[in-house]
Each structure stands twice: as C-alpha cells, then as structure tokens.
Design a protein around this motif. Structure first.
Motif, short mmCIF file in Angstrom:
data_model
loop_
_atom_site.label_atom_id
_atom_site.label_comp_id
_atom_site.label_asym_id
_atom_site.label_seq_id
_atom_site.Cartn_x
_atom_site.Cartn_y
_atom_site.Cartn_z
N ILE A 49 0.84 -1.19 0.00
CA ILE A 49 0.00 0.00 0.00
C ILE A 49 0.88 1.25 0.00
CG2 ILE A 49 -1.61 1.34 1.42
CD1 ILE A 49 -2.99 -0.96 0.06
N THR A 64 -6.64 5.78 -5.38
CA THR A 64 -7.74 4.97 -5.88
C THR A 64 -7.64 4.75 -7.38
OG1 THR A 64 -9.14 5.83 -4.13
CG2 THR A 64 -10.26 4.80 -5.97
N PHE A 96 -7.84 -4.81 3.26
CA PHE A 96 -7.91 -3.36 3.33
C PHE A 96 -9.19 -2.87 2.66
CE2 PHE A 96 -3.36 -4.28 3.15
CZ PHE A 96 -2.85 -3.47 4.13
N GLU A 97 -9.79 -1.82 3.22
CA GLU A 97 -10.89 -1.11 2.58
C GLU A 97 -10.52 0.37 2.54
OE1 GLU A 97 -14.95 -1.60 3.87
OE2 GLU A 97 -14.54 -3.67 4.47
N ASP A 98 -10.51 0.95 1.35
CA ASP A 98 -10.27 2.38 1.18
C ASP A 98 -11.52 3.11 1.64
OD1 ASP A 98 -9.89 4.98 0.27
OD2 ASP A 98 -9.08 4.36 -1.67
N TRP A 101 -12.42 6.46 -1.19
CA TRP A 101 -12.08 6.16 -2.58
C TRP A 101 -12.73 7.06 -3.61
CZ3 TRP A 101 -15.98 3.92 -5.66
CH2 TRP A 101 -17.11 3.47 -4.97
N GLN A 109 -4.70 9.18 3.52
CA GLN A 109 -5.39 8.00 3.02
C GLN A 109 -5.91 7.18 4.18
OE1 GLN A 109 -6.07 6.94 -0.31
NE2 GLN A 109 -7.43 5.72 0.96
N LEU A 111 -7.73 3.94 5.70
CA LEU A 111 -8.01 2.55 5.33
C LEU A 111 -8.51 1.79 6.55
CD1 LEU A 111 -4.66 1.93 3.43
CD2 LEU A 111 -6.90 2.09 2.34
N VAL A 113 -8.50 -1.85 8.08
CA VAL A 113 -7.66 -3.03 7.90
C VAL A 113 -8.17 -4.14 8.80
CG1 VAL A 113 -5.30 -3.93 7.95
CG2 VAL A 113 -5.68 -1.49 7.53
#
Length: 183
Positions: A49, A64, A96-98, A101, A109, A111, A113
C-alpha cells in the motif's frame, strides 16, 4: 483475461512510461530490488500500500485511480457506510478497505484493515509522511523499529513511518483497525 492485480501492474507501468521514468529509477526510489519492481508491473501482486501511495503522489494521480482505474470525483465530502469501502486486497492475511475512494485531492489515506490471526511476524515497510492506527476490534501488535506495541480496542499509535513498521494480529480472532497515512 486480465486479473484485477494485473490491471494494477499495467496502470503502474503506464504511469511510469508516460512520465518517462525508468524501472531502475522507480526501484531505486522505492527502495526495492529491480526484480521486485518489475514483478509489480508485470503481475500487480504484492505491491505494498505504501508503494501505491508513493506512486500516486509521484505521478500526480489519486491512490484509488491506481487501484481501480477510475479517478475520484468528489471534493466536498464522501460518506462511506459500513462495509462499503473499496476493497484493496494486497497481502494474504490482510484485508484493506479504502474509506475515501471517491474523494479527490486527498492529503491523507484512510483505510480499514482486518488482520487474520497468524504466527508470522509483521511484514515491515517504510514510507514517508506520518501514520496513525486506531484499533477497533481484537488485538494488533505494531512493530516499529525494534519495538513492539500490543494495542487493544480504543488504543492508538501515531508514528513516523520512515522507520520499518508493520502490524499483525495479536490473538486468535481477526483484528480490525483504522490506519490513516499522510505522505
């Protein structure tokens, strides 16, 4: 059929070539062996990442956009409901999820996790900027330099990510935390 990971590699390669940067220059700048960098471009697999974030910053695109091929468009606010973050799977055992995005021009950023239980030590990375981790569920063991910190729900750590660091699940149930990276 090109896989999602392969598409990430193609986007990285395209950006590098469009900016007239050699593979050798990128590998050196990212601090990885040339073979590792070439593999990232060719397969898109296992790109950290932090490397994606660095590449996005260097080439003037959104994080993104490298991951999805779609530019973020929102500039006033972006609500992300639970479970609606853009999935960014990079390593086995990490999910992971943004959480931003769709937002363009980000200076950080965020995220979400999720770490699967594992007896393996944390995979250590470095990057510029600052990083913040807040544990939501389970136990997260943060390695920073030669120190380890066991964090439980509600615990957080703010640190200089230029030191080798990584996170691992500290129990036998998945751990969930929010990380915010500002480079």
């Amino acid at each position: 059929m090109v896989t999602e990971f392969a598409e990430i590699g193609l986007r990285i390669k395209g950006l590098r070539e469009a900016c007239d940067v050699t593979r050798e220059e990128m590998a050196r700048e990212l601090g990885v062996p040339l073979e590792t960098y070439i593999d990232w471009e060719e397969t898109g697999a296992d790109v950290p990442i932090s490397a994606i974030y660095h590449l996005a910053h260097k080439f003037g695109v959104e994080f993104t956009e490298i991951l999805t091929g779609t530019a973020a468009k929102l500039s006033s606010y972006h609500v992300v409901r639970s479970g609606e973050g853009r999935e960014v799977d990079r390593y086995p055992g990490y999910h992971f999820e943004d959480l931003a995005w769709r937002y363009s021009g980000k200076i950080m950023q965020p995220l979400l996790v999720v770490l699967d239980p594992s007896d393996e030590p944390a995979k250590l990375v470095t990057h510029s900027g600052q990083e913040f981790n807040l544990v939501l569920e389970g136990c997260v063991v943060v390695t920073w330099g030669d120190k380890e910190f066991e964090l439980c729900p509600g615990d957080s750590i703010y640190f200089n990510p230029e030191y080798p660091h990584g996170q691992r699940c500290g129990g036998d149930v998945p751990a969930k935390f929010v990380t915010i990276i500002a480079e």
